[in-house]
Design a protein around this motif. Structure first.
Motif, PDB file in Angstrom:
ATOM      1  N   ALA A   1       0.862  -1.179   0.000  1.00  9.57           N
ATOM      2  CA  ALA A   1       0.000   0.000   0.000  1.00  9.57           C
ATOM      3  C   ALA A   1       0.892   1.220   0.000  1.00  9.57           C
ATOM      4  CB  ALA A   1      -0.921   0.002   1.214  1.00  9.57           C
ATOM      5  N   GLY A   2       0.548   2.184  -0.820  1.00  6.66           N
ATOM      6  CA  GLY A   2       1.378   3.377  -0.899  1.00  6.66           C
ATOM      7  C   GLY A   2       0.679   4.485  -1.637  1.00  6.66           C
ATOM      8  N   TRP A   3       1.483   5.488  -2.061  1.00  7.34           N
ATOM      9  CA  TRP A   3       0.961   6.650  -2.756  1.00  7.34           C
ATOM     10  C   TRP A   3       1.699   6.814  -4.066  1.00  7.34           C
ATOM     11  CZ3 TRP A   3       1.398   6.339   2.460  1.00  7.34           C
ATOM     12  CH2 TRP A   3       0.233   6.579   3.184  1.00  7.34           C
ATOM     13  N   LEU A   4       0.944   7.152  -5.118  1.00 10.07           N
ATOM     14  CA  LEU A   4       1.543   7.379  -6.426  1.00 10.07           C
ATOM     15  C   LEU A   4       2.374   8.648  -6.391  1.00 10.07           C
ATOM     16  CD1 LEU A   4      -1.491   6.479  -8.697  1.00 10.07           C
ATOM     17  CD2 LEU A   4       0.485   5.063  -8.155  1.00 10.07           C
ATOM     18  N   ASP A   5       3.442   8.642  -7.210  1.00  8.15           N
ATOM     19  CA  ASP A   5       4.354   9.772  -7.178  1.00  8.15           C
ATOM     20  C   ASP A   5       4.489  10.404  -8.559  1.00  8.15           C
ATOM     21  OD1 ASP A   5       6.142  11.610  -6.215  1.00  8.15           O
ATOM     22  OD2 ASP A   5       7.836  10.252  -6.191  1.00  8.15           O
TER      23      ASP A   5
ATOM     24  N   VAL B   1       4.361   4.737 -13.726  1.00  3.02           N
ATOM     25  CA  VAL B   1       4.126   5.555 -12.546  1.00  3.02           C
ATOM     26  C   VAL B   1       4.828   4.892 -11.369  1.00  3.02           C
ATOM     27  CG1 VAL B   1       1.910   4.460 -12.008  1.00  3.02           C
ATOM     28  CG2 VAL B   1       2.390   6.749 -11.147  1.00  3.02           C
ATOM     29  N   THR B   2       5.553   5.693 -10.597  1.00  2.00           N
ATOM     30  CA  THR B   2       6.210   5.165  -9.410  1.00  2.00           C
ATOM     31  C   THR B   2       5.349   5.462  -8.192  1.00  2.00           C
ATOM     32  OG1 THR B   2       7.469   7.197  -9.110  1.00  2.00           O
ATOM     33  CG2 THR B   2       8.541   5.432 -10.338  1.00  2.00           C
ATOM     34  N   SER B   3       5.574   4.719  -7.138  1.00  2.00           N
ATOM     35  CA  SER B   3       4.816   4.936  -5.906  1.00  2.00           C
ATOM     36  C   SER B   3       5.747   4.795  -4.715  1.00  2.00           C
ATOM     37  CB  SER B   3       3.668   3.940  -5.800  1.00  2.00           C
ATOM     38  OG  SER B   3       4.158   2.649  -5.546  1.00  2.00           O
ATOM     39  N   GLU B   4       5.387   5.512  -3.665  1.00  2.00           N
ATOM     40  CA  GLU B   4       6.120   5.423  -2.405  1.00  2.00           C
ATOM     41  C   GLU B   4       5.321   4.570  -1.442  1.00  2.00           C
ATOM     42  OE1 GLU B   4       6.550   9.480  -1.152  1.00  2.00           O
ATOM     43  OE2 GLU B   4       8.520   9.614  -2.071  1.00  2.00           O
ATOM     44  N   SER B   5       6.018   3.789  -0.654  1.00  2.00           N
ATOM     45  CA  SER B   5       5.370   2.903   0.301  1.00  2.00           C
ATOM     46  C   SER B   5       4.658   3.692   1.396  1.00  2.00           C
ATOM     47  CB  SER B   5       6.409   1.980   0.936  1.00  2.00           C
ATOM     48  OG  SER B   5       5.835   1.243   1.984  1.00  2.00           O
ATOM     49  N   GLY B   6       3.582   3.124   1.912  1.00  2.00           N
ATOM     50  CA  GLY B   6       2.864   3.736   3.018  1.00  2.00           C
ATOM     51  C   GLY B   6       3.681   3.793   4.290  1.00  2.00           C
ATOM     52  N   THR B   7       4.748   3.018   4.356  1.00  2.00           N
ATOM     53  CA  THR B   7       5.596   3.035   5.548  1.00  2.00           C
ATOM     54  C   THR B   7       6.446   4.293   5.638  1.00  2.00           C
ATOM     55  OG1 THR B   7       7.275   1.753   4.364  1.00  2.00           O
ATOM     56  CG2 THR B   7       5.723   0.525   5.729  1.00  2.00           C
ATOM     57  N   ARG B   8       6.415   5.131   4.588  1.00  2.00           N
ATOM     58  CA  ARG B   8       7.187   6.378   4.624  1.00  2.00           C
ATOM     59  C   ARG B   8       6.729   7.279   5.755  1.00  2.00           C
ATOM     60  NH1 ARG B   8       4.345   9.903  -0.217  1.00  2.00           N
ATOM     61  NH2 ARG B   8       2.461  10.213   0.974  1.00  2.00           N
ATOM     62  N   ASP B   9       5.450   7.191   6.119  1.00  2.00           N
ATOM     63  CA  ASP B   9       4.915   8.053   7.177  1.00  2.00           C
ATOM     64  C   ASP B   9       5.505   7.726   8.540  1.00  2.00           C
ATOM     65  OD1 ASP B   9       3.409   9.385   5.349  1.00  2.00           O
ATOM     66  OD2 ASP B   9       1.590   8.228   5.714  1.00  2.00           O
ATOM     67  N   LEU B  10       6.039   6.526   8.701  1.00  2.00           N
ATOM     68  CA  LEU B  10       6.643   6.167   9.980  1.00  2.00           C
ATOM     69  C   LEU B  10       7.911   6.959  10.257  1.00  2.00           C
ATOM     70  CD1 LEU B  10       6.193   2.304   9.821  1.00  2.00           C
ATOM     71  CD2 LEU B  10       4.815   3.947  11.102  1.00  2.00           C
TER      72      LEU B  10
END
Length: 191
Positions: A117-121, A136-145
């Protein structure tokens, strides 16, 4: 740890299963749901459009300390769909990669497990003779940690979070105040 239903565990133990890769993109016009097969599949009320093998999911090389990133690539995209891709704002939109387990014994999807799960970049388009390729690249949802919360332990921030809570009301008066503890003899005397 991910757990499977009893039907899913039975299918895995018997080897009578077919995993299907699912991708969900939350866009302005609604959710774009895709699967890696040639068929459109309805799973839990959602129709996942078949990509006929024209989609790829790849990992982006990370440097140590970075969260994992994925790159989604769709090749052979017709030119009329390119205009849609150019106008769509994908940055910050949610994306989920799931695996659905299809039981060959019961002919049903027994489980859907979220793998990413993540966000498109960043979206990029490359034109070719057989159609365009959209990546399209995406960043992982764990970035918020790893991000700071932006909230301080102050009376003002506490009022924004929980109006009426007076826990931090006298905190500013205590900042830089010298605290003097009694000598050891006082603790011995007052046991």
């Amino acid at each position: 740890m991910r757990t499977l239903s009893s039907d899913g565990q039975t299918a895995v133990a018997a080897g009578a299963l077919a995993p299907v890769l699912l991708a969900e993109f939350d866009l302005d016009g609604g959710m774009l749901a895709l699967n890696g097969t040639r068929l459109d599949l309805v799973i839990n009320g959602t129709t996942y459009l078949g990509t006929w093998g024209l989609g790829q999911v790849g990992s982006v090389t990370n440097t140590p300390g970075e969260m994992p990133k994925l790159q989604f690539t769709f090749s052979g995209v017709p030119s009329d769909k390119i205009a849609f891709a150019r106008t769509e704002n994908v940055r910050g939109r949610e994306v989920r990669l799931r695996t659905a387990i299809y039981s060959l014994a019961t002919k049903t999807f027994t489980d859907v497990v979220t793998r990413y799960a993540g966000w498109l970049d960043v979206l990029s388009i490359a034109d070719g003779k057989d159609g365009a390729a959209i990546s399209v690249t995406s960043e992982s949802g764990t970035r918020d940690l790893l991000r700071p919360s932006g909230v301080l332990y102050t009376h003002e921030d506490q009022q924004g979070t929980a109006p009426g809570d007076l826990f931090f009301q006298h905190q500013n008066a205590q900042v830089e105040r010298r605290i003097v503890f009694p000598a050891q003899s006082w603790f011995v005397k007052h046991r």
